[in-house]
Design a protein around this motif. Structure first.
Motif, PDB file in Angstrom:
ATOM      1  N   THR A 129      21.477   6.034  16.646  1.00 36.53           N
ATOM      2  CA  THR A 129      20.568   6.552  15.618  1.00 36.53           C
ATOM      3  C   THR A 129      20.790   5.931  14.235  1.00 36.53           C
ATOM      4  OG1 THR A 129      20.190   8.627  16.793  1.00 36.53           O
ATOM      5  CG2 THR A 129      19.840   8.645  14.405  1.00 36.53           C
ATOM      6  N   THR A 167      12.106  13.909  28.007  1.00 31.55           N
ATOM      7  CA  THR A 167      12.449  14.657  26.804  1.00 31.55           C
ATOM      8  C   THR A 167      13.251  13.806  25.830  1.00 31.55           C
ATOM      9  OG1 THR A 167      12.505  16.678  28.128  1.00 31.55           O
ATOM     10  CG2 THR A 167      13.512  16.772  25.945  1.00 31.55           C
ATOM     11  N   GLU A 171      12.454  12.615  21.821  1.00 39.10           N
ATOM     12  CA  GLU A 171      13.401  12.887  20.741  1.00 39.10           C
ATOM     13  C   GLU A 171      13.938  11.607  20.108  1.00 39.10           C
ATOM     14  OE1 GLU A 171      16.488  15.474  22.136  1.00 39.10           O
ATOM     15  OE2 GLU A 171      15.110  17.109  22.642  1.00 39.10           O
TER      16      GLU A 171
END
Length: 252
Positions: A129, A167, A171
């Motif tokens: 991230t 999912t 995200e």
């Protein structure tokens, strides 16, 4: 957008491949390395150490353990400075009717095939991230969508993996991380050695039931995984790409 399909398309990338001691995982680790990536090759089987060479670092670890996921990601960052790709390949199977399956057996299948992928994806996303990029590839099966008697635990785990993929993809994409899966058919590996005397031979024979009339070799699945991990798949998000010789689209 220009594409790159040369043998160096993964140059400079850092990858973790779980279940890397044999089969699809080993073929993937070797293919990634051949295309320029540095690889953490993780497996609970000590034979994973046979992969050790410049650019491939073996890690003996059990994917079901939370600290194993943390250790794998930390090793990638400490040794190579970053993490770009995670391949959740580790998997196990058994063949038992539901009425004969113990809770311990059920939990063992789910722990490796679903929980291990969750743990590694979570830690990988935490590392990816901040850099704003990355790719996660989960290795599923036609059991992501289909089932037959005696594979309840396995099918449940692969169904969970498909939904985890979708999912996670939603995200992660806002952080520049793409998450996809490959659904394999019969591949000539040792995954059934605990079920059949010669698991590879059984899979080779069973693969003849697919429309393509054969099982795959691990290297064929590694190519699909490498594609999904590469910039060539830059617009693919949340897909479960079937590489099963047509098994998932054929009527019985």
């Amino acid at each position: 957008m220009a594409t790159q399909t040369s043998s160096s398309e993964l140059a400079g990338k850092v990858a973790i491949v779980t279940g890397a001691a044999s089969g699809i995982g080993r073929a993937t680790a070797e293919l990634f390395h051949a295309r320029g990536a540095s690889v953490i090759a993780e497996d609970r089987n000590p034979q994973v150490e046979d992969l050790a060479r410049d650019g491939i670092v073996p890690l003996i670890a059990d994917v079901t353990r939370e600290d194993a996921a943390r250790e794998a990601v930390a090793l990638a960052v400490d040794r190579f400075g970053r993490l770009d790709i995670l391949v959740n390949n580790a998997g196990i199977i058994m063949n038992k009717l539901v009425v004969d399956t113990t809770l311990e057996e059920w939990n063992a299948i789910l722990a490796v095939n679903a929980t291990g992928a969750f743990l590694h994806a979570r830690e990988a996303m935490r590392a990816m991230t901040p850099q704003g990029s990355g790719a996660i590839v989960n290795v599923g099966s036609y059991a992501c969508f289909q089932a037959f008697p005696t594979i309840a635990a396995y099918a449940a785990s692969k169904g969970a993996l498909a939904q985890l993929t979708r999912t996670l993809a939603l995200e992660a994409i806002g952080h520049g991380i793409r998450v996809n899966a490959v659904g394999s058919g019969d591949v000539v590996t040792n995954i059934l050695d605990g079920v059949h005397t010669d698991g590879a031979a059984f899979l080779a024979k069973h693969g003849e039931n697919a429309p393509i009339r054969r099982a795959a070799q691990p290297e064929e699945l590694a190519e699909v995984i490498a594609f999904l991990a590469s910039d060539r798949a830059s617009y693919m998000v949340g897909a479960v790409v079937m590489a099963d010789g047509g098994m998932s689209v054929a009527l019985p």
